[in-house]
Design a protein around this motif. Structure first.
Motif, mmCIF file in Angstrom:
data_model
loop_
_atom_site.group_PDB
_atom_site.id
_atom_site.type_symbol
_atom_site.label_atom_id
_atom_site.label_comp_id
_atom_site.label_asym_id
_atom_site.label_seq_id
_atom_site.Cartn_x
_atom_site.Cartn_y
_atom_site.Cartn_z
ATOM 1 N N LEU A 158 0.818 -1.209 0.000
ATOM 2 C CA LEU A 158 0.000 0.000 0.000
ATOM 3 C C LEU A 158 0.857 1.266 0.000
ATOM 4 O O LEU A 158 0.531 2.247 -0.685
ATOM 5 N N ARG A 159 1.948 1.265 0.748
ATOM 6 C CA ARG A 159 2.804 2.455 0.808
ATOM 7 C C ARG A 159 3.353 2.783 -0.580
ATOM 8 O O ARG A 159 3.449 3.961 -0.962
ATOM 9 N N ILE A 160 3.704 1.756 -1.335
ATOM 10 C CA ILE A 160 4.245 1.979 -2.671
ATOM 11 C C ILE A 160 3.174 2.533 -3.598
ATOM 12 O O ILE A 160 3.429 3.419 -4.414
ATOM 13 N N VAL A 161 1.951 2.016 -3.480
ATOM 14 C CA VAL A 161 0.853 2.511 -4.315
ATOM 15 C C VAL A 161 0.572 3.977 -4.005
ATOM 16 O O VAL A 161 0.395 4.800 -4.910
ATOM 17 N N ARG A 162 0.541 4.316 -2.728
ATOM 18 C CA ARG A 162 0.315 5.720 -2.356
ATOM 19 C C ARG A 162 1.447 6.610 -2.888
ATOM 20 O O ARG A 162 1.205 7.730 -3.336
ATOM 21 N N LEU B 131 9.791 6.322 -11.742
ATOM 22 C CA LEU B 131 10.268 5.019 -12.183
ATOM 23 C C LEU B 131 11.214 4.372 -11.173
ATOM 24 O O LEU B 131 11.497 3.185 -11.268
ATOM 25 N N VAL B 132 11.715 5.135 -10.224
ATOM 26 C CA VAL B 132 12.487 4.531 -9.140
ATOM 27 C C VAL B 132 11.573 3.672 -8.275
ATOM 28 O O VAL B 132 11.942 2.590 -7.819
ATOM 29 N N GLY B 133 10.330 4.178 -8.062
ATOM 30 C CA GLY B 133 9.388 3.444 -7.222
ATOM 31 C C GLY B 133 8.594 2.395 -7.959
ATOM 32 O O GLY B 133 8.188 1.393 -7.360
#
Length: 340
Positions: free
Chosen positions: A150-154, A206-208
């Motif tokens: 979820l943290r990555i999606v946010r 694009l890093v994330g």
């Protein structure tokens, strides 16, 4: 000379990211489709911008706004698909998002005496607000996202907001220049600045993105250690589901379950997250899929009848969840168990 290689590099990177995203079967098809469209429209804009600035291609200048109006809506549809039941309700909302884009593209094609950048600015501004509203969604609202992702999606949503914000600011500058300056050199300069801004945000995003795409299934176990209260709440919840088959209710909500357990909603949500590594929706769908597996194996009910009996109301959601849990479609599972 500097803008060209940077923009085309971004085009290559976003195309690679789109290809990688398309391979991630853990995400719903709808989310993958529109997020891939989002990335590919960005790649197309980079390609057209390079052709426009370095080769003075007039057709690229005409085509660029037609593609640009698709960027924000495709991003919104992709991210919102992670928060919705992807059945009839989602399909009904699709035309509401497609129609404004089609209208803007038609207006650009008929060469109205209005700058095409105004249409791009209007679309981006509207969807900037809509995407920002997704950040108000709670963890359990992201029904297709595991808690550990979820943290990555946010973060991806926030990066998209920064990108759209820069695009809106640049479009405003271009419109202002066309109204007050009328200098083609200024317009070219501002378009180049748009490309530099885009490169900057793309590189950050694009890093994330690979982090989201390459999350290993084993990472789902990396959850916060459950407390004794969490374990007790989870045991009570498991018993409630097993004894009452409450999961078969398609309208089941976290608040209703919390009331049945006489436990605060947040405590139930935290217990599920910490003990299972899943959110409430995925936890309930786990029971539904296990029920569906038994029905497919032991009964002659049709797949649609099994879907409704298990608590699903959307065939696409049923198929997506069944494949996520079992690695097979319902029909493949039934065929495999029939031969054993």
């Amino acid at each position: 000379m500097i803008t060209l290689p940077l923009v085309w590099l971004v085009s290559a990177l976003t195309t690679i990211a789109a290809f990688a995203l398309a391979q991630d079967t853990r995400m719903p098809v709808q989310a993958r489709l529109f997020l891939c469209v989002f990335l590919l429209t960005l790649a197309s804009i980079g390609l057209l911008l390079g052709l426009r600035l370095s080769f003075d291609a007039p057709w690229a200048a005409r085509l660029q706004p037609l593609v640009a109006v698709m960027v924000a809506p495709s991003a919104y549809l992709g991210f919102s698909a992670l928060t919705q039941d992807l059945g009839t309700q989602w399909r009904k909302s699709l035309p509401l998002n497609v129609v404004p884009v089609a209208f803007a593209q038609l207006a650009i094609l008929v060469n109205l005496p209005i700058s095409a950048d105004i249409f791009v600015l209007a679309i981006n501004s509207i969807y900037l607000v809509l995407i920002a509203r997704l950040l108000r969604c709670q963890a359990d609202d992201f029904v297709h996202v595991a808690p550990h992702a979820l943290r990555i999606v946010r973060s991806a949503i926030k990066a998209t907001l920064v990108l759209l914000g820069m695009m809106v600011a640049t479009d405003l500058s271009i419109v202002a220049a066309s109204l007050f300056a009328g200098d083609a050199y200024i317009l070219t300069f501002l378009t180049g600045v748009s490309g530099v801004f885009t490169v900057f945000v793309f590189v950050v995003a694009l890093v994330g993105a690979p982090m989201l795409l390459q999350v290993k299934k084993g990472d789902a176990t990396k959850v916060e250690r459950p407390t004794d209260n969490d374990s007790a709440t989870q045991a009570a919840l498991d018993a409630l589901m097993n004894n009452t088959h409450l999961y078969a209710d398609s309208n089941l909500t976290l608040s209703r379950v919390a009331r049945r357990l006489s436990v605060p909603v947040r405590d139930v949500s935290n217990a599920i997250n910490r003990t299972t590594g899943e959110n409430f929706s995925r936890y309930i769908n786990g029971f539904r899929i296990r029920h569906a597996q038994r029905a497919l194996r032991d009964t002659e009910l049709s797949i649609t009848e099994v879907m409704f009996e298990a608590g699903f109301v959307s065939k696409s959601s049923f198929n997506t969840e069944f494949r996520r849990v079992t690695g097979q479609t319902p029909s493949q599972f039934r065929a495999a168990t029939a031969t054993n």
